[in-house]
Design an enzyme around this catalytic site. Structure first.
Site, PDB file in Angstrom:
ATOM      1  N   HIS A 158      30.493  21.746  16.152  1.00 44.64           N
ATOM      2  CA  HIS A 158      30.786  23.112  16.602  1.00 44.64           C
ATOM      3  C   HIS A 158      32.195  23.149  17.160  1.00 44.64           C
ATOM      4  CE1 HIS A 158      29.654  21.127  20.276  1.00 44.64           C
ATOM      5  NE2 HIS A 158      29.805  22.208  21.028  1.00 44.64           N
ATOM      6  N   ASP A 172      35.697  20.079  23.520  1.00 45.55           N
ATOM      7  CA  ASP A 172      35.392  18.639  23.612  1.00 45.55           C
ATOM      8  C   ASP A 172      34.978  18.050  22.263  1.00 45.55           C
ATOM      9  OD1 ASP A 172      33.045  20.212  23.983  1.00 45.55           O
ATOM     10  OD2 ASP A 172      31.974  18.557  24.941  1.00 45.55           O
ATOM     11  N   HIS A 173      34.935  18.889  21.208  1.00 45.41           N
ATOM     12  CA  HIS A 173      34.578  18.397  19.866  1.00 45.41           C
ATOM     13  C   HIS A 173      35.680  18.630  18.835  1.00 45.41           C
ATOM     14  CE1 HIS A 173      30.346  17.632  21.037  1.00 45.41           C
ATOM     15  NE2 HIS A 173      30.703  18.488  21.985  1.00 45.41           N
ATOM     16  N   HIS A 215      22.923  26.470  20.420  1.00 46.27           N
ATOM     17  CA  HIS A 215      23.907  26.158  21.449  1.00 46.27           C
ATOM     18  C   HIS A 215      24.646  27.455  21.783  1.00 46.27           C
ATOM     19  CE1 HIS A 215      26.348  23.410  23.766  1.00 46.27           C
ATOM     20  NE2 HIS A 215      27.447  23.597  23.067  1.00 46.27           N
ATOM     21  N   HIS A 224      33.549  23.908  20.311  1.00 45.80           N
ATOM     22  CA  HIS A 224      33.955  23.716  21.701  1.00 45.80           C
ATOM     23  C   HIS A 224      35.061  22.655  21.763  1.00 45.80           C
ATOM     24  CE1 HIS A 224      30.104  25.460  23.737  1.00 45.80           C
ATOM     25  NE2 HIS A 224      31.126  26.300  23.856  1.00 45.80           N
ATOM     26  N   ASP A 257      24.999  18.822  21.133  1.00 43.55           N
ATOM     27  CA  ASP A 257      25.187  20.160  21.680  1.00 43.55           C
ATOM     28  C   ASP A 257      24.210  21.171  21.085  1.00 43.55           C
ATOM     29  OD1 ASP A 257      27.618  18.571  22.156  1.00 43.55           O
ATOM     30  OD2 ASP A 257      28.296  20.374  23.189  1.00 43.55           O
TER      31      ASP A 257
HETATM   32 ZN   LIG Z   1      30.080  19.034  23.925  1.00 45.70          ZN
HETATM   33 ZN   LIG Z   2      29.300  22.476  23.127  1.00 44.74          ZN
END
Ligand SMILES: [Zn+2]
Ligand SMILES: [Zn+2]
Length: 311
Positions: A61, A65-66, A138, A63, A206
């Protein structure tokens, strides 16, 4: 054969001793990366898998942090001399986000392809491997991934010998190709034995454990799954923020009849994930706390037919 290397295991933000959750998979020498948070290229350099063979990046996804590590990674791949295309797969919205990230990495020596995919899509990887995706639950659209490497059926050596099939034709027959030589024709179907189990892995992060996840992941040899919270008492937080506890990840592994579970994507508040491992092993004994550098090689199991097989 499939090699796996966990690069990082953190959620939300990189920390001094924990890189963001990310997985490298190697199939026949080609690399597939799952998620690319800030700094992903740094542990990658430490473990020496090289950047040139990355052909596929799969995003769960969008976000930060990815995905925030994508521009730096693209530079690392370019610096390694790659000229073949790189394809990024991700959920709806991926084209917009990756193109925006690409703005700060404008000059690359290879073509960057971006494919938005969703529930039920399948696509091919190296070595005959097939990836498939399922929508999770999510705050943003999220995809759960499964990779399957099919295995050829057992080859009926005794029958091939009896029929005098030249040995250099066996491999083609086992792969399902009809062949002919010296005026004689051989049908693949006559020399193929029982089906054999392939290899498979799941990458899930997630998401809440949605009802059709166990079926989607059924029988995977290894499940790499988020366990954002170790303490089962934080279940309500997991529900609210759409993540999983260790116990929920373990329940998913158990219900999917997975062979093994690697936990990853730990909340920064989880200082020592080992303190909570028992919450996973109580449900699914073959649970492991992921760490940067955790590696595994999955190979086709030897079976009775192995010694008689053409490959
Ligand atoms: Zn994450
Ligand atoms: Zn996430």
């Amino acid at each position: 054969m499939i090699d796996l290397l966990l690069l990082g295991t953190g959620g939300m933000m990189p920390m001094p001793d924990r890189w963001l959750s990310s997985l490298l998979v190697r199939i026949e020498g080609d690399l597939v990366l799952f998620d690319c948070g800030e700094g992903t290229q740094i542990p990658w350099q430490r473990f020496g898998w090289g950047f040139r063979r990355v052909g596929t990046i799969c995003l769960s996804h969008l976000h930060a942090d990815h995905v925030a590590g994508i521009p730096g990674l693209l530079h690392a791949i370019a610096n390694a001399g790659r000229q073949e295309p790189v394809t990024v797969f991700g959920p709806p919205g991926t084209v917009h986000i990756v193109q925006a990230l690409r703005e700060i990495a404008p000059v690359l020596g290879f073509e960057l392809r971006i494919r938005e995919i969703d529930d039920g899509v399948r696509f091919s990887l190296s070595g005959g491997a097939v990836a498939s995706v399922l929508r999770g639950d999510h705050a943003l659209p999220v995809l759960c991934y499964r990779i399957d490497i099919p295995r050829a059926r057992r080859f009926l050596v005794e029958r091939a010998q009896l029929d005098g099939v030249p040995q250099h034709l066996w491999s083609a027959l086992q792969k399902g190709h009809d062949v002919a030589e010296g005026g004689r024709a051989f049908r693949a179907v006559d020399y193929q034995g029982t089906e054999r189990k392939g290899l498979s892995i799941g990458f899930v992060t997630d998401t809440r454990p949605v009802p059709n996840l166990p079926g989607f992941l059924n029988g995977v040899d290894l499940l790499i799954c988020e366990g954002t919270y170790g303490d089962s008492g934080e279940w309500e937080k997991a529900l609210e923020r759409k993540h999983m506890t260790f116990a929920e990840a373990a329940t998913l592994a158990r219900d999917a009849h997975a062979g093994a579970l690697w936990l990853t994507h730990f909340s920064p508040a989880v200082k020592n994930p080992y303190d909570w491992l028992h919450n996973a092993t109580a449900v699914f004994p073959n649970s492991t706390i992921g760490y940067s550098g955790l590696e595994a090689t999955l190979a086709f199991p030897l079976d009775q037919s192995e010694e008689n097989s053409a490959s």
